[in-house]
Design an enzyme around this catalytic site. Structure first.
Site, mmCIF file in Angstrom:
data_model
loop_
_atom_site.group_PDB
_atom_site.id
_atom_site.type_symbol
_atom_site.label_atom_id
_atom_site.label_comp_id
_atom_site.label_asym_id
_atom_site.label_seq_id
_atom_site.Cartn_x
_atom_site.Cartn_y
_atom_site.Cartn_z
ATOM 1 N N ARG A 162 1.032 -15.974 -22.155
ATOM 2 C CA ARG A 162 1.806 -16.829 -23.065
ATOM 3 C C ARG A 162 2.271 -18.065 -22.320
ATOM 4 N NH1 ARG A 162 7.206 -14.375 -25.512
ATOM 5 N NH2 ARG A 162 8.025 -14.728 -23.433
ATOM 6 N N CYS A 176 3.622 -7.455 -29.493
ATOM 7 C CA CYS A 176 4.087 -7.363 -28.116
ATOM 8 C C CYS A 176 5.598 -7.277 -28.011
ATOM 9 C CB CYS A 176 3.559 -8.540 -27.295
ATOM 10 S SG CYS A 176 4.027 -10.129 -27.963
ATOM 11 N N HIS A 203 0.828 -1.206 0.000
ATOM 12 C CA HIS A 203 0.000 0.000 0.000
ATOM 13 C C HIS A 203 0.861 1.255 0.000
ATOM 14 C CE1 HIS A 203 -3.945 -2.024 1.406
ATOM 15 N NE2 HIS A 203 -3.827 -1.970 0.112
ATOM 16 N N ARG A 233 4.703 -12.997 -19.627
ATOM 17 C CA ARG A 233 5.763 -13.976 -19.913
ATOM 18 C C ARG A 233 5.841 -14.959 -18.744
ATOM 19 N NH1 ARG A 233 8.400 -9.055 -22.174
ATOM 20 N NH2 ARG A 233 9.241 -9.566 -24.217
ATOM 21 N N GLU A 266 6.376 -14.965 -34.426
ATOM 22 C CA GLU A 266 7.754 -14.516 -34.162
ATOM 23 C C GLU A 266 8.765 -15.352 -34.931
ATOM 24 O OE1 GLU A 266 8.731 -14.926 -30.012
ATOM 25 O OE2 GLU A 266 7.546 -16.727 -29.774
ATOM 26 N N ASN A 289 10.704 -8.954 -31.405
ATOM 27 C CA ASN A 289 12.069 -9.207 -30.902
ATOM 28 C C ASN A 289 12.656 -10.434 -31.595
ATOM 29 O OD1 ASN A 289 11.244 -7.235 -29.169
ATOM 30 N ND2 ASN A 289 11.026 -8.567 -27.379
ATOM 31 N N ASP A 290 11.884 -11.505 -31.592
ATOM 32 C CA ASP A 290 12.389 -12.718 -32.232
ATOM 33 C C ASP A 290 12.189 -12.690 -33.747
ATOM 34 O OD1 ASP A 290 13.644 -14.390 -30.337
ATOM 35 O OD2 ASP A 290 11.702 -14.699 -29.375
ATOM 36 N N ARG A 295 19.941 -11.781 -31.379
ATOM 37 C CA ARG A 295 19.811 -10.476 -30.732
ATOM 38 C C ARG A 295 20.907 -10.196 -29.704
ATOM 39 N NH1 ARG A 295 14.347 -10.567 -26.901
ATOM 40 N NH2 ARG A 295 13.513 -12.534 -27.565
HETATM 41 C C1 PEP Z 1 9.248 -11.263 -28.931
HETATM 42 O O1 PEP Z 1 9.928 -12.195 -29.338
HETATM 43 O O2 PEP Z 1 9.047 -10.215 -29.571
HETATM 44 C C2 PEP Z 1 8.633 -11.321 -27.596
HETATM 45 C C3 PEP Z 1 7.779 -10.409 -27.206
HETATM 46 O O3 PEP Z 1 8.957 -12.351 -26.788
HETATM 47 P P1 PEP Z 1 10.296 -12.464 -25.930
HETATM 48 O O4 PEP Z 1 10.945 -11.109 -25.947
HETATM 49 O O5 PEP Z 1 9.869 -12.894 -24.582
HETATM 50 O O6 PEP Z 1 11.063 -13.496 -26.667
HETATM 51 MG MG MG Z 2 9.928 -14.187 -28.430
#
Ligand code: PEP
Ligand code: MG
Length: 568
Positions: free
Chosen positions: A330, A500, A187, A294, A429, A452-453, A463
């Site tokens: 997910r 995402c 709180h 996640r 992805e 991202n992937d 990456r």
């Molecule tokens: C992605 O791959 O864009 C993603 C959101 O998942 P993570 O970054 O957990 O691999």
């Molecule tokens: Mg991913």
């Protein structure tokens, strides 16, 4: 010497320390003869506490808000509980003094709440102890600390910032808060954020490490406290403070608004979370749902796989915090860079292309069953949607849907509630998923693009590998074409298409997503308002003009340049 704790309420506070201690409420236990008079004393103290707290709640309602005032009215509800009061009276009738009876019953409830291990319920232990202190203060004619009399620019240093202490704070009087206990969802943290007071919590021994009058800089984002800062540090802190205030004021205009383009298209703006508690902050930042939970963090934070019941509690908690807003969860995305020692993943030459995520889960049905069943059970408590990671072919999705159907039948036999219409979607992805997006769209209830992937796999550039970082960019025409194709395929099939990955919050790319027809953006909680603002600055037509230009370009650097030039 600087101090480190949990940054629980963003912003920079500069001021002088005031150590705030709760009044000592030591009393001498005694037995009472006139139990009727003692019961009356107890009842009078409770009535007076309720009166006082009502007044505080009223102040809090005016100075902070209705939701925060409810924390205090919650205390009134707690102490008004006939069972709780009845138990206290029983002890007094047995000869116990009112103080002892109060402490004993409140502690009994606090211990019970703590034993649940569930963080939201455990929070109620703090509440019941706050009630205990309040009524005890009434019995002893000592009111809790009055924060209304603190000098301006005070940095309050205290063991724990209780709601009753907070109620007295005049807006603008307290420049920062440092506590010894409390986490992000305590709180103290919620109230500090609501009052926009920078706060660093859980700094061990801080009440002894600082003294009244010390000059400190509290950084509520970084979770640091600088003691006796040098002139240049102070200057920088003042500049940061001004910049933060200006940005906050600008973004505050977007709280409570729908996410709409300048030409009136309504979009959805969700937040990404890693732990159930993060949902609280996401809601405070006005996210319209959770676009990616996640769940691998639940597995990584535990010495063994979390059980179905443990997972159920975690998913249910998010559903309840989000109050019927969509929550996309997910399923376990393990492998690649995310290892969980007890899952016994073999070392592979190429883990990013190996036995991971949905491939692993479909081969470990024991483990996956617990997760899918937990998700289904939690779906009875909110708008939970299931998302499958790293999909490369339709079979993977149909296999998951078959399992879900099977577990639904199990629940029908067991008489356990779930949402029979729960949505099952896929993360796009991998290049394979992008290429067969039209086929996947026939089976999936929604898409969420994991840029991202998708960027890494499309460009064949890890990456985490510095040597190929120049290739790892969502600005590459290959990645942009892929994303456009996915969005078009999803929209043609009439399913929701979201994003995402980090690119959803990149202000230079937002016009591209608007032009492509992206319906949902899921970003970190701290980027929600900034993304809403960026979206509001573009009409669909203007975004399409930029996208038309960009889609003619041949290289990532050209794309980057044009997007930078057009950025708003
Ligand atoms: C992605 O791959 O864009 C993603 C959101 O998942 P993570 O970054 O957990 O691999
Ligand atoms: Mg991913």
């Amino acid at each position: 010497m600087d101090l480190k704790g949990t940054g629980a309420s963003a912003g920079i506070g500069i001021g002088r320390v005031v150590i705030v201690e709760e009044p000592t409420l030591d009393y001498v236990s005694r037995t009472v003869e006139d139990t009727a008079a003692e019961t009356e004393r107890l009842n009078a103290a409770i009535a007076s506490y309720i009166d006082y707290t009502n007044g505080q709640a009223e102040t809090m309602r005016e100075t902070v808000g209705e939701k925060e005032a409810e924390i205090l009215t919650g205390h009134i509800v707690m102490i008004s509980d006939p069972y709780m009061q009845g138990e206290m009276v029983k002890l007094v009738e047995g000869g116990m003094c009112a103080e002892d009876a109060l402490v004993q019953i409140c502690e009994m409830f606090a211990t019970m709440f703590e034993a649940t291990g569930d963080e939201l319920t455990m929070q109620r232990a703090t509440d019941v102890r706050d009630v205990k202190t309040g009524v005890l203060a009434e019995l002893m004619n000592k009111r809790p600390v009055d924060m209304g009399t603190l000098p301006l620019e005070s940095i309050v240093v205290t063991h724990d910032l209780t709601p009753s202490m907070t109620a007295g704070i005049r807006p603008g009087a307290v420049a920062g808060v440092i506590t010894e206990t409390g986490g992000l969802t305590s709180h103290s943290a919620i109230l500090a954020r609501a009052m926009e007071i920078p706060a660093v919590l859980s700094v061990p021994g801080v009440c002894h490490k600082l003294a009244d009058g010390d000059l400190v800089v509290v950084d509520g984002s970084a979770g640091t406290v600088v003691i006796d800062p040098a002139e240049d540090v102070l200057e920088q802190a003042r500049a940061d403070q001004a910049a933060f205030a200006a940005e906050r004021a600008e973004l505050a205009k977007f709280i409570g608004c729908r996410t709409t383009t300048a030409s009136g298209e309504n979009l959805e703006l969700f937040a990404n979370i890693g732990k159930p508690d993060d949902a609280t902050q996401a809601m405070e930042r006005d996210a319209e749902g959770i676009g990616l939970f996640r769940t691998e963090f639940l597995f990584m934070d535990s010495p063994t796989a979390p059980t179905e019941d443990e997972q159920f509690e975690a998913y249910k908690k998010v559903a309840l915090i989000c109050k019927n807003k969509p929550v996309i969860i997910r399923t376990l995305d393990i492998g690649g860079d995310k290892d969980v020692p007890y899952l016994g993943l073999d070392k592979e030459d190429n883990p990013f292309m190996g036995f991971r995520a949905i491939r692993y889960c479909l081969a470990r049905e024991d483990l996956y069953r617990a997760q899918l069943r937990a998700l289904l059970r939690a779906s009875a408590f909110g708008e939970i949607r299931i998302m499958v990671p790293l999909v490369t072919c339709v079979d993977e999705l149909t296999a998951v849907k078959d399992l879900i159907k099977r577990y639904m039948q199990e629940f029908d036999q067991e008489g356990i509630a779930y949402n029979p219409d729960i949505q099952v979607g896929v993360m796009i992805e991998t290049p394979a998923a992008a290429v067969i997006a039209d086929l996947l769209a026939e089976e999936a209830d929604f898409f969420s693009i994991g840029t991202n992937d998708l960027t890494g796999y499309t460009m064949c550039a890890d990456r985490g590998n510095d040597k190929v970082r120049y290739l790892y960019s969502t600005y590459n025409p290959a990645v942009l074409r892929s994303i456009r194709r996915v969005i078009e395929a999803g929209n043609e099939a009439g399913i929701m298409v979201g994003m995402c990955g980090e690119a959803a919050a990149d202000p230079t790319l937002v016009p591209m997503w608007i032009a492509f027809g992206l319906g949902e953006y899921s970003v970190s909680a701290t980027s929600v308002l900034a993304t809403r603002k960026t979206i509001s600055l573009w009409t669909k037509e203007e975004a399409c003009e930029v996208a038309d230009k960009v889609m003619q370009l041949k290289t990532a650097s050209e794309v980057y340049e044009v997007l930078q030039e057009s950025a708003r």
